[in-house]
Scaffold this active site. Structure first.
Site, short mmCIF file in Angstrom:
data_model
loop_
_atom_site.label_atom_id
_atom_site.label_comp_id
_atom_site.label_asym_id
_atom_site.label_seq_id
_atom_site.Cartn_x
_atom_site.Cartn_y
_atom_site.Cartn_z
N HIS A 253 -2.00 -5.49 1.58
CA HIS A 253 -3.28 -6.17 1.41
C HIS A 253 -3.03 -7.64 1.15
O HIS A 253 -2.06 -7.99 0.49
CB HIS A 253 -4.02 -5.56 0.20
CG HIS A 253 -5.20 -6.40 -0.25
ND1 HIS A 253 -6.44 -6.30 0.35
CD2 HIS A 253 -5.32 -7.35 -1.21
CE1 HIS A 253 -7.27 -7.17 -0.24
NE2 HIS A 253 -6.62 -7.81 -1.19
N ASN B 194 -1.92 0.30 6.73
CA ASN B 194 -1.39 -0.96 7.26
C ASN B 194 -0.54 -1.75 6.27
O ASN B 194 -0.48 -2.97 6.33
CB ASN B 194 -2.51 -1.80 7.87
CG ASN B 194 -3.55 -2.19 6.86
OD1 ASN B 194 -3.47 -1.82 5.70
ND2 ASN B 194 -4.53 -2.97 7.29
N LYS C 280 0.82 -1.21 0.00
CA LYS C 280 0.00 0.00 0.00
C LYS C 280 0.86 1.27 0.00
O LYS C 280 2.06 1.21 0.23
CB LYS C 280 -0.94 -0.06 1.21
CG LYS C 280 -1.91 -1.26 1.16
CD LYS C 280 -2.87 -1.22 2.34
CE LYS C 280 -3.87 -2.36 2.29
NZ LYS C 280 -4.86 -2.27 3.40
N TYR D 237 -12.64 -1.85 -3.25
CA TYR D 237 -13.10 -1.92 -1.86
C TYR D 237 -14.62 -1.76 -1.74
O TYR D 237 -15.12 -1.41 -0.65
CB TYR D 237 -12.37 -0.87 -1.02
CG TYR D 237 -10.94 -1.26 -0.69
CD1 TYR D 237 -10.67 -2.32 0.19
CD2 TYR D 237 -9.87 -0.61 -1.26
CE1 TYR D 237 -9.37 -2.70 0.49
CE2 TYR D 237 -8.55 -0.98 -0.97
CZ TYR D 237 -8.31 -2.03 -0.08
OH TYR D 237 -7.02 -2.40 0.20
N GLU E 67 -9.38 -10.44 -7.67
CA GLU E 67 -8.50 -9.29 -7.45
C GLU E 67 -7.30 -9.33 -8.39
O GLU E 67 -6.86 -8.30 -8.89
CB GLU E 67 -8.06 -9.25 -5.97
CG GLU E 67 -9.21 -8.93 -5.04
CD GLU E 67 -8.90 -9.12 -3.55
OE1 GLU E 67 -9.81 -8.90 -2.73
OE2 GLU E 67 -7.75 -9.48 -3.21
P1 IDP Z 1 -7.86 -6.74 5.85
O1 IDP Z 1 -7.06 -5.81 4.93
O2 IDP Z 1 -7.03 -7.23 7.00
O3 IDP Z 1 -8.55 -7.85 5.10
P2 IDP Z 1 -10.46 -5.46 6.04
O4 IDP Z 1 -11.37 -5.54 7.22
O5 IDP Z 1 -10.82 -6.21 4.81
O6 IDP Z 1 -8.98 -5.84 6.54
O7 IDP Z 1 -10.33 -3.89 5.69
C1 IDP Z 1 -9.75 -3.48 4.46
C2 IDP Z 1 -8.82 -2.32 4.74
O8 IDP Z 1 -9.58 -1.20 5.21
C3 IDP Z 1 -7.79 -2.55 5.83
O9 IDP Z 1 -6.66 -3.26 5.38
C4 IDP Z 1 -7.44 -1.14 6.25
O10 IDP Z 1 -6.55 -0.50 5.32
C5 IDP Z 1 -8.82 -0.46 6.14
N1 IDP Z 1 -9.50 -0.47 7.44
C6 IDP Z 1 -10.09 -1.53 8.06
N2 IDP Z 1 -10.62 -1.19 9.24
C7 IDP Z 1 -10.36 0.13 9.38
C8 IDP Z 1 -10.66 1.09 10.42
O11 IDP Z 1 -11.28 0.77 11.43
N3 IDP Z 1 -10.22 2.37 10.21
C9 IDP Z 1 -9.55 2.76 9.08
N4 IDP Z 1 -9.25 1.89 8.09
C10 IDP Z 1 -9.64 0.60 8.24
MG MG Z 2 -10.04 -7.76 3.70
#
Ligand code: IDP
Ligand code: MG
Length: 139
Positions: A117, A114, A11, A51, A128
Protein backbone atom coordinates in the site's frame (compact mmCIF):
# COMPACT_ATOMS: atom_id res chain seq x y z
CA UNK A 1 1.92 18.58 8.56
CA UNK A 2 5.04 16.85 7.30
CA UNK A 3 4.88 16.89 3.52
CA UNK A 4 7.89 14.63 3.15
CA UNK A 5 6.40 11.51 4.72
CA UNK A 6 4.24 8.71 3.43
CA UNK A 7 2.67 5.61 4.92
CA UNK A 8 2.97 2.05 3.61
CA UNK A 9 1.82 -1.45 4.42
CA UNK A 10 3.48 -4.59 3.12
CA UNK A 11 0.32 -6.62 2.63
CA UNK A 12 -0.36 -10.21 3.72
CA UNK A 13 0.70 -11.75 0.39
CA UNK A 14 4.10 -10.02 0.57
CA UNK A 15 4.75 -11.34 4.08
CA UNK A 16 3.38 -14.81 3.27
CA UNK A 17 5.59 -15.06 0.16
CA UNK A 18 8.71 -14.00 2.13
CA UNK A 19 9.17 -10.75 0.22
CA UNK A 20 9.42 -8.57 3.32
CA UNK A 21 13.20 -8.16 3.34
CA UNK A 22 13.51 -7.57 -0.40
CA UNK A 23 10.76 -4.94 -0.39
CA UNK A 24 12.19 -3.10 2.61
CA UNK A 25 15.61 -3.17 0.91
CA UNK A 26 14.10 -1.64 -2.26
CA UNK A 27 12.40 1.08 -0.21
CA UNK A 28 15.64 2.03 1.59
CA UNK A 29 17.60 1.72 -1.66
CA UNK A 30 15.22 4.22 -3.28
CA UNK A 31 16.17 6.80 -0.66
CA UNK A 32 13.36 6.49 1.89
CA UNK A 33 14.23 6.42 5.56
CA UNK A 34 12.10 4.44 7.98
CA UNK A 35 10.52 6.58 10.69
CA UNK A 36 8.20 3.93 12.16
CA UNK A 37 7.90 0.17 11.56
CA UNK A 38 5.87 -2.74 12.92
CA UNK A 39 4.69 -6.26 12.15
CA UNK A 40 1.02 -6.48 13.08
CA UNK A 41 -2.30 -7.98 11.98
CA UNK A 42 -5.32 -5.83 11.21
CA UNK A 43 -8.60 -6.63 12.93
CA UNK A 44 -11.77 -6.73 10.86
CA UNK A 45 -12.79 -3.36 12.35
CA UNK A 46 -9.40 -1.77 11.59
CA UNK A 47 -9.38 -2.98 7.98
CA UNK A 48 -12.96 -1.76 7.44
CA UNK A 49 -12.06 1.65 8.85
CA UNK A 50 -8.77 1.93 6.94
CA UNK A 51 -10.52 1.15 3.63
CA UNK A 52 -13.82 2.91 4.43
CA UNK A 53 -13.37 5.09 1.31
CA UNK A 54 -13.88 1.90 -0.75
CA UNK A 55 -16.95 0.68 1.20
CA UNK A 56 -19.26 0.95 -1.83
CA UNK A 57 -16.85 -0.79 -4.22
CA UNK A 58 -17.66 -4.40 -5.23
CA UNK A 59 -14.27 -5.64 -3.95
CA UNK A 60 -14.58 -4.16 -0.45
CA UNK A 61 -15.50 -7.43 1.30
CA UNK A 62 -12.73 -9.31 -0.48
CA UNK A 63 -10.26 -6.51 0.34
CA UNK A 64 -11.09 -6.54 4.07
CA UNK A 65 -10.89 -10.34 4.19
CA UNK A 66 -7.51 -10.32 2.47
CA UNK A 67 -6.04 -7.50 4.55
CA UNK A 68 -6.96 -9.32 7.79
CA UNK A 69 -5.81 -12.74 6.56
CA UNK A 70 -2.29 -12.53 8.00
CA UNK A 71 0.35 -10.19 9.35
CA UNK A 72 1.32 -6.98 7.58
CA UNK A 73 4.25 -4.60 8.00
CA UNK A 74 3.17 -1.00 8.59
CA UNK A 75 5.70 1.80 8.15
CA UNK A 76 6.11 5.56 7.95
CA UNK A 77 8.70 6.63 5.38
CA UNK A 78 10.51 9.92 4.86
CA UNK A 79 11.96 11.38 1.67
CA UNK A 80 11.60 14.54 -0.39
CA UNK A 81 8.35 14.21 -2.38
CA UNK A 82 7.61 11.01 -0.44
CA UNK A 83 3.97 10.38 -1.47
CA UNK A 84 4.49 10.75 -5.20
CA UNK A 85 7.90 9.06 -5.30
CA UNK A 86 6.60 6.09 -3.31
CA UNK A 87 3.61 5.66 -5.65
CA UNK A 88 6.12 5.60 -8.53
CA UNK A 89 8.25 3.00 -6.72
CA UNK A 90 5.28 0.68 -6.08
CA UNK A 91 3.69 0.97 -9.55
CA UNK A 92 0.09 0.66 -10.73
CA UNK A 93 -2.61 -1.00 -8.60
CA UNK A 94 -2.84 -3.88 -11.06
CA UNK A 95 0.59 -5.53 -11.40
CA UNK A 96 -0.26 -6.29 -15.05
CA UNK A 97 -0.15 -2.51 -15.65
CA UNK A 98 2.78 -1.77 -13.33
CA UNK A 99 6.04 -0.49 -14.83
CA UNK A 100 9.08 -2.78 -14.97
CA UNK A 101 11.15 -2.71 -11.81
CA UNK A 102 8.34 -1.50 -9.55
CA UNK A 103 7.52 -3.34 -6.33
CA UNK A 104 4.12 -4.44 -7.59
CA UNK A 105 5.52 -5.62 -10.94
CA UNK A 106 8.11 -7.70 -9.10
CA UNK A 107 6.10 -9.00 -6.16
CA UNK A 108 2.32 -8.52 -6.51
CA UNK A 109 0.14 -11.55 -7.27
CA UNK A 110 -2.92 -9.75 -8.65
CA UNK A 111 -4.88 -6.47 -8.53
CA UNK A 112 -6.29 -7.53 -5.16
CA UNK A 113 -3.22 -9.20 -3.64
CA UNK A 114 -0.85 -6.46 -4.73
CA UNK A 115 1.93 -6.65 -2.14
CA UNK A 116 2.03 -3.07 -0.93
CA UNK A 117 0.00 0.00 0.00
CA UNK A 118 1.10 3.58 -0.56
CA UNK A 119 -0.75 6.69 0.60
CA UNK A 120 -2.26 8.80 -2.18
CA UNK A 121 -1.84 12.28 -0.61
CA UNK A 122 0.05 14.07 2.16
CA UNK A 123 -3.20 14.37 4.10
CA UNK A 124 -3.94 10.64 3.90
CA UNK A 125 -0.30 9.80 4.70
CA UNK A 126 -0.62 11.70 7.99
CA UNK A 127 -4.01 10.15 8.81
CA UNK A 128 -2.90 6.63 7.95
CA UNK A 129 0.36 6.96 9.90
CA UNK A 130 -1.54 8.16 12.96
CA UNK A 131 -4.04 5.30 12.53
CA UNK A 132 -1.25 2.73 12.98
CA UNK A 133 1.33 4.40 15.24
CA UNK A 134 1.31 6.28 18.53
CA UNK A 135 3.52 9.38 18.81
CA UNK A 136 6.12 7.42 20.83
CA UNK A 137 6.51 4.90 17.98
CA UNK A 138 7.36 7.55 15.36
CA UNK A 139 10.93 8.85 15.03
P1 IDP B 1 -4.07 1.71 -4.64
O1 IDP B 1 -3.71 0.71 -3.54
O2 IDP B 1 -3.16 1.58 -5.82
O3 IDP B 1 -4.16 3.13 -4.12
P2 IDP B 1 -6.97 1.69 -4.68
O4 IDP B 1 -7.81 1.95 -5.90
O5 IDP B 1 -6.91 2.73 -3.62
O6 IDP B 1 -5.51 1.29 -5.19
O7 IDP B 1 -7.52 0.32 -4.05
C1 IDP B 1 -7.13 -0.07 -2.74
C2 IDP B 1 -6.81 -1.56 -2.77
O8 IDP B 1 -8.01 -2.29 -3.07
C3 IDP B 1 -5.84 -2.00 -3.85
O9 IDP B 1 -4.49 -1.79 -3.50
C4 IDP B 1 -6.17 -3.47 -3.99
O10 IDP B 1 -5.60 -4.26 -2.94
C5 IDP B 1 -7.69 -3.45 -3.82
N1 IDP B 1 -8.36 -3.38 -5.11
C6 IDP B 1 -8.45 -2.29 -5.94
N2 IDP B 1 -9.14 -2.57 -7.06
C7 IDP B 1 -9.49 -3.87 -6.95
C8 IDP B 1 -10.23 -4.77 -7.80
O11 IDP B 1 -10.70 -4.40 -8.88
N3 IDP B 1 -10.39 -6.05 -7.34
C9 IDP B 1 -9.90 -6.49 -6.15
N4 IDP B 1 -9.20 -5.67 -5.32
C10 IDP B 1 -9.00 -4.39 -5.71
MG1 MG C 1 -5.47 3.96 -2.79
Amino acid sequence: MATNRTFTMLKPDAIENDHMGKIIDMIIGAGFSIKALKLTQLTDAQAKEFYAVHAERPFYGELVEYMTSGPIVAAILEKDNAVEDFRTLIGATNPADAAEGTIRKLYAESIGRNAVHGSDSDENAALEGAFHFSAAEVF
